[in-house]
Design a protein around this motif. Structure first.
Motif, mmCIF file in Angstrom:
data_model
loop_
_atom_site.group_PDB
_atom_site.id
_atom_site.type_symbol
_atom_site.label_atom_id
_atom_site.label_comp_id
_atom_site.label_asym_id
_atom_site.label_seq_id
_atom_site.Cartn_x
_atom_site.Cartn_y
_atom_site.Cartn_z
ATOM 1 N N MET A 1 0.836 -1.185 0.000
ATOM 2 C CA MET A 1 0.000 0.000 0.000
ATOM 3 C C MET A 1 0.883 1.251 0.000
ATOM 4 O O MET A 1 1.774 1.390 0.831
ATOM 5 N N GLN A 2 0.621 2.141 -0.926
ATOM 6 C CA GLN A 2 1.400 3.370 -1.018
ATOM 7 C C GLN A 2 0.860 4.414 -0.041
ATOM 8 O O GLN A 2 -0.345 4.579 0.112
ATOM 9 N N LYS A 3 1.784 5.099 0.630
ATOM 10 C CA LYS A 3 1.383 6.149 1.562
ATOM 11 C C LYS A 3 0.833 7.345 0.784
ATOM 12 O O LYS A 3 1.372 7.702 -0.257
ATOM 13 N N PRO A 4 -0.212 7.996 1.300
ATOM 14 C CA PRO A 4 -0.744 9.178 0.607
ATOM 15 C C PRO A 4 0.235 10.345 0.678
ATOM 16 O O PRO A 4 1.038 10.446 1.598
ATOM 17 N N LYS A 5 0.148 11.214 -0.311
ATOM 18 C CA LYS A 5 0.963 12.421 -0.320
ATOM 19 C C LYS A 5 0.429 13.397 0.718
ATOM 20 O O LYS A 5 -0.769 13.443 0.980
ATOM 21 N N ILE A 6 1.336 14.180 1.276
ATOM 22 C CA ILE A 6 0.999 15.161 2.306
ATOM 23 C C ILE A 6 1.467 16.540 1.852
ATOM 24 O O ILE A 6 2.609 16.714 1.417
ATOM 25 N N LYS A 7 0.576 17.515 1.975
ATOM 26 C CA LYS A 7 0.890 18.911 1.644
ATOM 27 C C LYS A 7 0.843 19.728 2.936
ATOM 28 O O LYS A 7 -0.075 19.581 3.740
ATOM 29 N N GLU A 83 -2.428 18.557 4.946
ATOM 30 C CA GLU A 83 -3.531 17.924 4.221
ATOM 31 C C GLU A 83 -3.053 16.669 3.506
ATOM 32 O O GLU A 83 -1.964 16.657 2.933
ATOM 33 N N VAL A 84 -3.898 15.653 3.506
ATOM 34 C CA VAL A 84 -3.681 14.501 2.657
ATOM 35 C C VAL A 84 -4.109 14.902 1.257
ATOM 36 O O VAL A 84 -5.199 15.431 1.071
ATOM 37 N N VAL A 85 -3.223 14.699 0.280
ATOM 38 C CA VAL A 85 -3.517 15.055 -1.102
ATOM 39 C C VAL A 85 -4.182 13.858 -1.787
ATOM 40 O O VAL A 85 -3.595 12.773 -1.840
ATOM 41 N N ALA A 86 -5.403 14.072 -2.259
ATOM 42 C CA ALA A 86 -6.143 13.000 -2.935
ATOM 43 C C ALA A 86 -5.485 12.649 -4.259
ATOM 44 O O ALA A 86 -4.862 13.503 -4.893
ATOM 45 N N ASP A 87 -5.609 11.404 -4.676
ATOM 46 C CA ASP A 87 -5.085 10.977 -5.985
ATOM 47 C C ASP A 87 -5.621 11.874 -7.077
ATOM 48 O O ASP A 87 -6.799 12.190 -7.106
ATOM 49 N N GLY A 88 -4.723 12.342 -7.946
ATOM 50 C CA GLY A 88 -5.117 13.190 -9.059
ATOM 51 C C GLY A 88 -5.229 14.658 -8.725
ATOM 52 O O GLY A 88 -5.398 15.488 -9.597
ATOM 53 N N GLU A 89 -5.129 15.020 -7.451
ATOM 54 C CA GLU A 89 -5.202 16.429 -7.049
ATOM 55 C C GLU A 89 -3.858 17.087 -7.287
ATOM 56 O O GLU A 89 -2.808 16.500 -7.059
#
Length: 92
Positions: A1-7, A83-89
């Protein structure tokens, strides 16, 4: 599982003096690629929030996938939003 991007974004300043690291309201950082640009004191405070959000937790009283914290420099008191960056954002 890939960790979500964080902004991480500077959203406000409460202190009387400018940031010694030069951060200004509106500055945005990608946690994975730009965290070295973020003030080490602020990063120290940010990390627990990032860890909670990245692994599926939430902060009481905050919108899902977000956290807000202040830097510990009493003269500056920059306010940051994580913020967690949603896929494609777009990240920036």
């Amino acid at each position: 599982m890939q960790k979500p991007k964080i902004k991480i974004t500077v959203i406000d300043r409460k202190g009387q003096m400018g940031c010694h690291r030069g951060h200004k309201i509106g500055d945005t950082f990608d946690f994975d690629t730009e965290r070295g640009r973020l003030c080490p004191m602020a990063m120290h405070v940010a990390f627990p929030y990032i860890d909670i959000l990245r692994y599926g937790g939430s902060i009481p009283g905050r919108e899902a996938g977000t956290a807000v914290f202040c830097c510990p420099d009493v003269d500056t008191i920059n306010v940051f939003k994580v913020e967690v960056v949603a896929d494609g954002e777009t990240e920036k």
